[in-house]
Design a protein around this motif. Structure first.
Motif, PDB file in Angstrom:
ATOM      1  N   VAL A  59       0.851  -1.193   0.000  1.00  0.00           N
ATOM      2  CA  VAL A  59       0.000   0.000   0.000  1.00  0.00           C
ATOM      3  C   VAL A  59       0.886   1.243   0.000  1.00  0.00           C
ATOM      4  N   GLY A  60       0.766   2.065  -1.039  1.00  0.00           N
ATOM      5  CA  GLY A  60       1.528   3.300  -1.121  1.00  0.00           C
ATOM      6  C   GLY A  60       0.641   4.508  -0.907  1.00  0.00           C
ATOM      7  N   VAL A  61       1.273   5.661  -0.757  1.00  0.00           N
ATOM      8  CA  VAL A  61       0.551   6.919  -0.514  1.00  0.00           C
ATOM      9  C   VAL A  61       0.983   7.943  -1.552  1.00  0.00           C
ATOM     10  N   PHE A  62       0.001   8.545  -2.196  1.00  0.00           N
ATOM     11  CA  PHE A  62       0.255   9.623  -3.160  1.00  0.00           C
ATOM     12  C   PHE A  62      -0.432  10.867  -2.616  1.00  0.00           C
ATOM     13  N   PHE A  63       0.367  11.907  -2.316  1.00  0.00           N
ATOM     14  CA  PHE A  63      -0.156  13.063  -1.588  1.00  0.00           C
ATOM     15  C   PHE A  63       0.046  14.363  -2.354  1.00  0.00           C
ATOM     16  N   ARG A 111       1.183   5.432 -10.746  1.00  0.00           N
ATOM     17  CA  ARG A 111       0.573   4.224 -10.189  1.00  0.00           C
ATOM     18  C   ARG A 111       1.424   2.966 -10.362  1.00  0.00           C
ATOM     19  N   ALA A 112       1.956   2.778 -11.543  1.00  0.00           N
ATOM     20  CA  ALA A 112       2.710   1.553 -11.804  1.00  0.00           C
ATOM     21  C   ALA A 112       4.221   1.746 -11.697  1.00  0.00           C
ATOM     22  N   ALA A 113       4.638   2.901 -11.229  1.00  0.00           N
ATOM     23  CA  ALA A 113       6.066   3.228 -11.244  1.00  0.00           C
ATOM     24  C   ALA A 113       6.774   2.905  -9.938  1.00  0.00           C
ATOM     25  N   HIS A 114       6.054   2.352  -8.957  1.00  0.00           N
ATOM     26  CA  HIS A 114       6.671   2.142  -7.641  1.00  0.00           C
ATOM     27  C   HIS A 114       6.377   0.744  -7.101  1.00  0.00           C
ATOM     28  N   LEU A 116       4.794   7.766   7.698  1.00  0.00           N
ATOM     29  CA  LEU A 116       4.191   6.759   6.830  1.00  0.00           C
ATOM     30  C   LEU A 116       5.272   5.923   6.143  1.00  0.00           C
ATOM     31  N   ALA A 117       6.325   6.579   5.686  1.00  0.00           N
ATOM     32  CA  ALA A 117       7.430   5.863   5.053  1.00  0.00           C
ATOM     33  C   ALA A 117       8.168   5.003   6.075  1.00  0.00           C
ATOM     34  N   ALA A 118       8.339   5.543   7.276  1.00  0.00           N
ATOM     35  CA  ALA A 118       9.003   4.778   8.331  1.00  0.00           C
ATOM     36  C   ALA A 118       8.192   3.536   8.695  1.00  0.00           C
ATOM     37  N   ALA A 119       6.874   3.596   8.468  1.00  0.00           N
ATOM     38  CA  ALA A 119       6.004   2.448   8.741  1.00  0.00           C
ATOM     39  C   ALA A 119       5.960   1.465   7.574  1.00  0.00           C
ATOM     40  N   GLY A 120       6.710   1.731   6.504  1.00  0.00           N
ATOM     41  CA  GLY A 120       6.823   0.786   5.410  1.00  0.00           C
ATOM     42  C   GLY A 120       6.112   1.165   4.130  1.00  0.00           C
ATOM     43  N   HIS A 121       5.517   2.369   4.061  1.00  0.00           N
ATOM     44  CA  HIS A 121       4.752   2.766   2.890  1.00  0.00           C
ATOM     45  C   HIS A 121       5.542   3.725   1.996  1.00  0.00           C
ATOM     46  N   VAL A 122       5.580   3.438   0.711  1.00  0.00           N
ATOM     47  CA  VAL A 122       6.156   4.386  -0.242  1.00  0.00           C
ATOM     48  C   VAL A 122       5.258   5.623  -0.271  1.00  0.00           C
ATOM     49  N   VAL A 123       5.857   6.806  -0.145  1.00  0.00           N
ATOM     50  CA  VAL A 123       5.107   8.065  -0.175  1.00  0.00           C
ATOM     51  C   VAL A 123       5.609   8.903  -1.347  1.00  0.00           C
ATOM     52  N   VAL A 124       4.686   9.280  -2.219  1.00  0.00           N
ATOM     53  CA  VAL A 124       5.027  10.094  -3.382  1.00  0.00           C
ATOM     54  C   VAL A 124       4.337  11.448  -3.246  1.00  0.00           C
ATOM     55  N   ILE A 125       5.117  12.518  -3.324  1.00  0.00           N
ATOM     56  CA  ILE A 125       4.593  13.888  -3.249  1.00  0.00           C
ATOM     57  C   ILE A 125       4.926  14.579  -4.569  1.00  0.00           C
ATOM     58  N   PRO A 126       3.945  14.839  -5.419  1.00  0.00           N
ATOM     59  CA  PRO A 126       4.252  15.487  -6.697  1.00  0.00           C
ATOM     60  C   PRO A 126       4.564  16.967  -6.521  1.00  0.00           C
ATOM     61  N   LYS A 127       5.429  17.465  -7.382  1.00  0.00           N
ATOM     62  CA  LYS A 127       5.654  18.906  -7.467  1.00  0.00           C
ATOM     63  C   LYS A 127       4.743  19.435  -8.571  1.00  0.00           C
TER      64      LYS A 127
END
Length: 327
Positions: A144-148, A194-197, A166-177
C-alpha cells in the motif's frame, strides 16, 4: 511644446497623445516586470531549485523580456507614431496580467522540521526530482503506497515531516511537485505514478486543501481499477468538489477547529458528499497551516495548540489509517 511630443516617425506622421501614453506605459510595465520578477525570485528562494521548473521558466522569461523592453524604452528619446492602438492596449494588458501572475504564484517555502525530514537515514530514503519527492522505506515495503497532493502554492517539501512516519512504517510516499504550485495542473500525476513504484499494488491518495480536492478526483477515477486501485482517501483540511457518497474506498478527513480556510462549517457541510462510513478527526486548536511546515498563511485562524503537537496527531492518525489497508 516638448521635443518628444513633436517627433515624427519614418513615415512622417506626428506622434500623438495615444503614442505618448503607450510610450510611458511600456516603460512603466517593463520596469514593473523587472522589479516584480526579481522580488518574486528572492521571495521564492530555494524553491526556484526545489520546486517544479515551470515557475522558474516563467520568472526567467518574464524577467528577460521585461529587462530588454525596459532598457530599450529608457534609452529611447523619441516617441514614434505606430498606430494599432487596440493591439497595443491588449499587449499592455496581457503584460500586466503575466506580471501579476508571477507575483501571485510566489509559493510558501518549506521550513523546519520539514527541511530536515528531506534527509535520508537508515529507515527512509528520500529522492527528489524535478517533478516529485519520494519517501522510500529502507526495510520491508508495504503493498500500500501513498500519493499526496500539496496545497495550493505550497512547497512540496513542506509535507516531508508530517508524511515521513508513513514511510518509516513501510509505505512508499510520493509527493508530486505541481506546475506553478496548482494541484489542478497536476491531475495526471497520480495516473503516471501508479505503476512506477513496485511493489506497491494499492494506493491511498490524499492531499492538503486544494490538493485534497484533486486527490478526491483521483479516488473517484481509480477506486474501481483492476490494477493499482485506490483503496483510501486522506483529506488534510480539505473536502471534495463532487459527490463521493458512493466511493468504494475508505475515507479519513483530518481538520482543525481553528482553521480559517477549510473551516469546521465547510468540513461539516462536506460530510453529505462522502461515504457514510467516512472517519473524521478534528485537531483541537489546529489551523490550516499546521498540515504542512511552511509558515503562517493569510486568512488562517489563530492556533491554540503547538504545531509539533498537531503534526504528531496528524501523522499518527494517517499511519493508523494507511496501515489498516495492509490487513
Amino acid at each position: 511644446m516638448s521635443d518628444t511630443r513633436r517627433i515624427r516617425s519614418a513615415g512622417g506622421a506626428t506622434a500623438g497623445r495615444a503614442d505618448m501614453a503607450f510610450f510611458w506605459a511600456g516603460r512603466f510595465v517593463a520596469t514593473l516586470g523587472v522589479i516584480v520578477t526579481a522580488w518574486a525570485a528572492l521571495s521564492t528562494g530555494s524553491m526556484l531549485v526545489h520546486g517544479h521548473p515551470a515557475y522558474l521558466v516563467l520568472l526567467v522569461l518574464t524577467f528577460a523580456v521585461s529587462l530588454t523592453v525596459a532598457l530599450r524604452s529608457w534609452l529611447t528619446r523619441t516617441v514614434r507614431h505606430r498606430g494599432r492602438t487596440g493591439i497595443r492596449g491588449v499587449l499592455v494588458a496581457l503584460s500586466l496580467g503575466v506580471i501579476a501572475l508571477a507575483w501571485w504564484l510566489v509559493p510558501s517555502s518549506a521550513v523546519e522540521p520539514a527541511l530536515s525530514a528531506m534527509d535520508s537515514d537508515t529507515s527512509v530514503t528520500v529522492t527528489e526530482t524535478a517533478d516529485q519527492i519520494v519517501l522510500q522505506p529502507t526495510g520491508a515495503v508495504s503493498e500500500v503506497g501513498v500519493f499526496f497532493q500539496p496545497g495550493a502554492r505550497v512547497d512540496a517539501r513542506a509535507y516531508a515531516a508530517v508524511l515521513r512516519p508513513l514511510a518509516a512504517a513501510g509505505h512508499v510516499v510520493v509527493i508530486p511537485k505541481q506546475p506553478f504550485g496548482i494541484a489542478f495542473l497536476s491531475t495526471g500525476a497520480f495516473g503516471s505514478a501508479r505503476a512506477a513504484h513496485p511493489p506497491v499494488e494499492r494506493w491511498v491518495v490524499g492531499g492538503h486543501s486544494l490538493g485534497g480536492t484533486v486527490a478526491a478526483m483521483d479516488a473517484q477515477s481509480f477506486a474501481g481499477a483492476s490494477t493499482d486501485p485506490v483503496v483510501g482517501l486522506l483529506f488534510f483540511a480539505s473536502y471534495p468538489a463532487n459527490d463521493l457518497s458512493g466511493l468504494g474506498a475508505g475515507v479519513l478527513s483530518i481538520s482543525g477547529t481553528n482553521d480559517g480556510l477549510a473551516t469546521p462549517d465547510k468540513i461539516s457541510a462536506s460530510k453529505a458528499s462522502l461515504p457514510a462510513d467516512a472517519r473524521y478527526l478534528v485537531i483541537e486548536g489546529g489551523v490550516h497551516a499546521f498540515f504542512g511546515d511552511y509558515g503562517p498563511q493569510s486568512g488562517d485562524g489563530e492556533p491554540s495548540i503547538s504545531q509539533d503537537a498537531a503534526r504528531a496527531e496528524i501523522s499518527a492518525a494517517s499511519v493508523d489509517f494507511v496501515n489498516a489497508f495492509d490487513h
